[in-house]
Every structure is written in C-alpha cells, then in structure tokens.
Write an enzyme that holds these catalytic residues in place. Structure first.
Site, PDB file in Angstrom:
ATOM      1  N   CYS A  55       0.869  -1.128   0.094  1.00 14.72           N
ATOM      2  CA  CYS A  55       0.216   0.048  -0.193  1.00 14.72           C
ATOM      3  C   CYS A  55       0.754   1.184   0.149  1.00 14.72           C
ATOM      4  O   CYS A  55       2.089   1.305   0.420  1.00 14.72           O
ATOM      5  CB  CYS A  55      -0.899   0.203   1.243  1.00 14.72           C
ATOM      6  SG  CYS A  55      -1.864  -1.439   1.375  1.00 14.72           S
ATOM      7  N   GLU A  57       0.461   3.698   1.917  1.00 10.17           N
ATOM      8  CA  GLU A  57       1.059   4.040   3.270  1.00 10.17           C
ATOM      9  C   GLU A  57       2.396   3.284   3.771  1.00 10.17           C
ATOM     10  O   GLU A  57       3.159   3.787   4.553  1.00 10.17           O
ATOM     11  CB  GLU A  57      -0.137   4.045   4.347  1.00 10.17           C
ATOM     12  CG  GLU A  57      -1.614   4.989   4.077  1.00 10.17           C
ATOM     13  CD  GLU A  57      -2.291   4.004   3.136  1.00 10.17           C
ATOM     14  OE1 GLU A  57      -3.627   4.330   3.281  1.00 10.17           O
ATOM     15  OE2 GLU A  57      -1.959   3.193   2.195  1.00 10.17           O
TER      16      GLU A  57
END
Length: 135
Positions: A55, A57
C-alpha cells in the site's frame, strides 16, 4: 487546509502519479509528515502475486523509517474514488506503530482533501507494544 497540509497533498499527488497499479487500475498516493516536519511519500505497488503488493501508506512509512525517524505527525491518503479512501486495516495498524490515536488522517481525492479523521476513529483499540509481555 494549511500550507503544511497542502505540502502533504502535493507529495501524495506526485507519488500517486508513480503508482504501479496494472491489475486494479486504482493508483493511490500517501504522504506523511514526521514529528520533525519532514514529508515522506509512497504509492501502491501491485504484484501479479496479489498479496505481495504494498500500500501507499506502507511505502511512506518505510521511507520515514529508512531516514531514521519514528514518529508520524499527520498522514494524507489520495485516491480517485467517489467516497474518501481510508487506510486499509493493515496500514491503520502500521500507522499506530508510529503515532497515537489523535493522529490526523486526511482523506483526499484529486481535487483536494475531502475529510479529516483521526487514527483513533479509524482503529479503536489498536494493538500496541504495551500489550506485549515483557520478558
């Protein structure tokens, strides 16, 4: 939105442009501001073996840690969706490793920030190092 928040948005926007999302067609960018004020960005990187992707993040957190920092002051997630896109459950837990429940989480679309929430609202009862037995 403050100038600091705009800098987060711009960093996430640039990172999203570099996302590798050939399978989902859903590029995501994320940027976080560390406690020192430095900004780190990441994008999603998909893989043909789906669980091996990461991801946006996660990429931003890894960049922050690689730079020797360990505290997140704010995070912004940018995706093009009708509804604001929140960090997935795994990324919520990763954020909790480096920030407390009051962490500001900005949810943005290509036009700008759509919503602001906190990590505590997204991940009540986060698992933390305090839960681990001390040997």
């Amino acid at each position: 939105m403050t100038a600091d928040d705009d800098a987060l948005f711009q960093a996430a926007h640039r990172a999203r442009a570099n996302a590798h999302a050939p399978y989902s067609g859903f590029p995501v960018g994320a940027a976080l501001r560390s406690a020192s004020g430095e900004i780190f960005a990441g994008c999603n990187v998909e893989n043909a073996a789906y669980p091996e992707g990461c991801c946006a993040e996660t990429g931003a957190i890894a960049a922050m840690v690689a730079a020797g920092q360990r505290s997140i002051a704010a995070v912004l997630v940018l995706a093009d969706s009708p509804d604001p896109v929140t960090p997935c459950g795994g990324c919520r837990q990763r954020l909790a490793e480096f920030a407390g429940p009051s962490l500001s989480v900005f949810l943005a679309g290509p036009e700008g920030v759509r919503e602001c929430t906190t990590l505590g609202a997204l991940l009540p009862g986060a698992f933390a190092r305090t839960h681990l037995a001390r040997g």
